[in-house]
Design a protein around this motif. Structure first.
Motif, PDB file in Angstrom:
ATOM      1  N   GLU A 110      30.326  33.046  50.236  1.00 23.10           N
ATOM      2  CA  GLU A 110      29.596  34.352  50.779  1.00 23.10           C
ATOM      3  C   GLU A 110      30.068  35.413  49.883  1.00 23.10           C
ATOM      4  OE1 GLU A 110      30.518  34.353  54.911  1.00 23.10           O
ATOM      5  OE2 GLU A 110      29.463  32.614  55.401  1.00 23.10           O
ATOM      6  N   LYS A 111      31.498  35.671  49.796  1.00 22.71           N
ATOM      7  CA  LYS A 111      31.922  36.802  49.154  1.00 22.71           C
ATOM      8  C   LYS A 111      31.404  36.951  47.692  1.00 22.71           C
ATOM      9  CE  LYS A 111      33.970  39.726  50.323  1.00 22.71           C
ATOM     10  NZ  LYS A 111      33.520  41.162  50.772  1.00 22.71           N
ATOM     11  N   ALA A 112      31.111  35.870  47.048  1.00 22.26           N
ATOM     12  CA  ALA A 112      30.789  35.667  45.627  1.00 22.26           C
ATOM     13  C   ALA A 112      29.304  36.022  45.570  1.00 22.26           C
ATOM     14  CB  ALA A 112      31.160  34.286  44.926  1.00 22.26           C
TER      15      ALA A 112
ATOM     16  N   LEU B  82      34.506  35.492  37.321  1.00 20.25           N
ATOM     17  CA  LEU B  82      32.940  36.047  37.136  1.00 20.25           C
ATOM     18  C   LEU B  82      32.950  36.464  35.502  1.00 20.25           C
ATOM     19  CD1 LEU B  82      32.780  39.445  38.083  1.00 20.25           C
ATOM     20  CD2 LEU B  82      34.362  37.848  39.530  1.00 20.25           C
ATOM     21  N   ASP B  83      31.801  36.323  35.075  1.00 22.28           N
ATOM     22  CA  ASP B  83      31.501  36.883  33.615  1.00 22.28           C
ATOM     23  C   ASP B  83      30.276  37.532  33.419  1.00 22.28           C
ATOM     24  OD1 ASP B  83      32.775  35.971  30.793  1.00 22.28           O
ATOM     25  OD2 ASP B  83      30.422  36.135  30.849  1.00 22.28           O
ATOM     26  N   LEU B  84      30.201  38.574  32.833  1.00 21.03           N
ATOM     27  CA  LEU B  84      29.199  39.672  32.684  1.00 21.03           C
ATOM     28  C   LEU B  84      28.079  38.742  31.791  1.00 21.03           C
ATOM     29  CD1 LEU B  84      30.737  43.142  32.103  1.00 21.03           C
ATOM     30  CD2 LEU B  84      28.865  42.586  33.488  1.00 21.03           C
ATOM     31  N   ASP B  85      26.870  38.657  32.083  1.00 20.29           N
ATOM     32  CA  ASP B  85      25.810  38.043  31.468  1.00 20.29           C
ATOM     33  C   ASP B  85      25.235  38.689  30.341  1.00 20.29           C
ATOM     34  OD1 ASP B  85      26.093  35.757  33.114  1.00 20.29           O
ATOM     35  OD2 ASP B  85      24.430  36.795  34.717  1.00 20.29           O
ATOM     36  N   PHE B  86      25.434  38.155  29.191  1.00 17.64           N
ATOM     37  CA  PHE B  86      24.853  38.825  27.896  1.00 17.64           C
ATOM     38  C   PHE B  86      25.610  39.986  27.538  1.00 17.64           C
ATOM     39  CE2 PHE B  86      20.821  36.540  29.855  1.00 17.64           C
ATOM     40  CZ  PHE B  86      20.888  35.540  29.065  1.00 17.64           C
TER      41      PHE B  86
ATOM     42  N   GLU C 159      27.664  38.153  47.639  1.00 17.81           N
ATOM     43  CA  GLU C 159      27.650  39.316  48.059  1.00 17.81           C
ATOM     44  C   GLU C 159      27.861  40.058  46.776  1.00 17.81           C
ATOM     45  OE1 GLU C 159      30.248  42.892  50.433  1.00 17.81           O
ATOM     46  OE2 GLU C 159      30.486  40.414  50.932  1.00 17.81           O
ATOM     47  N   LEU C 160      28.816  39.904  45.954  1.00 15.43           N
ATOM     48  CA  LEU C 160      29.151  40.648  44.647  1.00 15.43           C
ATOM     49  C   LEU C 160      28.167  40.152  43.655  1.00 15.43           C
ATOM     50  CD1 LEU C 160      31.266  42.047  42.718  1.00 15.43           C
ATOM     51  CD2 LEU C 160      32.066  39.784  42.326  1.00 15.43           C
ATOM     52  N   ARG C 161      27.714  39.278  43.709  1.00  9.82           N
ATOM     53  CA  ARG C 161      26.432  38.629  42.752  1.00  9.82           C
ATOM     54  C   ARG C 161      25.474  39.715  42.914  1.00  9.82           C
ATOM     55  NH1 ARG C 161      21.683  37.123  42.155  1.00  9.82           N
ATOM     56  NH2 ARG C 161      21.466  36.364  44.463  1.00  9.82           N
ATOM     57  N   ARG C 162      24.795  39.977  44.191  1.00  9.29           N
ATOM     58  CA  ARG C 162      23.657  40.816  44.635  1.00  9.29           C
ATOM     59  C   ARG C 162      23.984  42.296  44.465  1.00  9.29           C
ATOM     60  NH1 ARG C 162      23.734  37.389  49.300  1.00  9.29           N
ATOM     61  NH2 ARG C 162      24.881  39.106  50.397  1.00  9.29           N
ATOM     62  N   THR C 163      25.444  42.757  44.489  1.00  2.46           N
ATOM     63  CA  THR C 163      25.863  44.261  44.423  1.00  2.46           C
ATOM     64  C   THR C 163      25.633  44.636  43.020  1.00  2.46           C
ATOM     65  OG1 THR C 163      27.162  44.018  46.300  1.00  2.46           O
ATOM     66  CG2 THR C 163      27.642  45.793  44.979  1.00  2.46           C
TER      67      THR C 163
END
Length: 325
Positions: free
Chosen positions: A262-264, A202-206, A266-270
């Motif tokens: 599903e876990k990915a 995963l990578d932080l956007d902007f 969940e992380l994106r929404r959190t």
């Protein structure tokens, strides 16, 4: 018998109850350097010093009258030149044919004194050696305790260094080195037991905009906050690490394609709904890959990276699995 007594290897004399010498042998004469004639019919105290006379009256006579004998009494007699001759005295009272007296036997103490002195000297040396040994043992015990303390400190330091060597100093997550070692272990388990697992990148956007707008201190705060979100989202057995910069990785043991997506998600929404203390929406793009036959550590990382690239190309803030490309 009389002749043998005269030259026996001990001094003998007989005294009356008043201490007058009535009989003596040649050995006794030789012990103190007097002739037979010089000693016969003289008082035994005539060859004693004042201190020995006092000892004779306070010890010899009372014990003789009380017990009828005296054993191993140490005293000194004066020889013809007035020198002390140390002797050991055994005496016994007798009464025979209305004649009373005291038989006295003397043993020269010269060698015994030497032996006692040697024994006392040896004892003193032994006591000193024991004292030095105890001091050495005490010092050794102190040294041993100090070594144990140093070993405990060293173990703690080694543990700390080992932890630091696999920990990202900013976020407290595991670092790239640790993650790659665990990844290789899970690949080996997959090849042996066909145990599935999935990998998230995963990578932080902007994120560059965050640093440019708010400064690197705020950027560091965002990275630390994201690490907290990752720890709260995934289980202890999941392996979460900072891979470098604003890029993070997660290894999900026993997770197939559906579970990893599903876990990915969940992380994106959190991440999207978390509070970041800055006037900018923080989101992440996530790429997912599930271990397949023939994959290596490099190929599964490349597959997840391709999926991450697709998430960014398709608008960011989304999850993409490699199999969905």
């Amino acid at each position: 018998m009389r002749e043998r007594l005269n030259t026996a290897p001990f001094g003998y004399l007989c005294i009356t109850n008043q201490g007058v010498i009535t009989e003596l042998n040649e050995t006794f004469c030789n012990m103190i350097g007097y002739t037979f004639e010089e000693l016969l019919d003289t008082h035994i105290e005539s060859v004693m010093s004042v201190s020995n006379k006092l000892l004779f009256h306070t010890y010899f006579y009372p014990f003789l009258h009380l017990n009828g004998h005296v054993e191993e009494m140490y005293l000194s007699l004066k020889d013809h030149e007035g020198k002390d001759v140390p002797l050991l005295l055994n005496a016994k009272y007798f009464k025979q044919d209305d004649v009373e007296g005291v038989d006295c036997v003397f043993m020269k103490m010269g060698k015994r004194i030497d032996y006692e002195q040697q024994i006392r000297s040896a004892k003193k040396h032994a006591e000193e050696a024991l004292r030095e040994k105890n001091l050495a043992l005490d010092k050794l015990e102190l040294l041993h305790n100090e070594i144990e303390k140093k070993q405990i400190q060293l173990m703690k330091l080694n543990t700390k260094l080992e932890k630091l060597s696999v920990t990202d100093s900013l976020t407290g997550l595991k670092n790239r080195r640790f993650f790659m070692e665990r990844l290789k272990e899970h690949i080996a388990l997959f090849q042996k037991n066909n145990m599935p697992f999935s990998l998230l990148i995963l990578d932080l956007d902007f994120f560059k905009k965050v640093n440019d707008t708010w400064g690197h201190l705020i950027g560091d705060h965002v990275l630390i906050k994201l690490a907290e979100v990752l720890n709260s989202t995934f289980k202890v057995e999941d392996i979460v690490a900072r891979f470098g910069g604003e890029e993070f990785v997660v290894l999900l043991p026993e997770a197939n394609k559906e579970r990893s997506k599903e876990k990915a998600e969940e992380l994106r929404r959190t991440v999207q709904s978390a509070e970041w203390r800055i006037d900018q929406i923080i989101t992440v793009s996530i790429g997912v890959a599930t271990m397949q036959n023939g994959d290596s550590d490099m190929t599964i990382m490349e597959n997840a990276d391709l999926a991450l690239y697709a998430s960014k190309e398709n608008g960011r803030n989304r999850v993409t699995h490699k199999d969905d490309l």
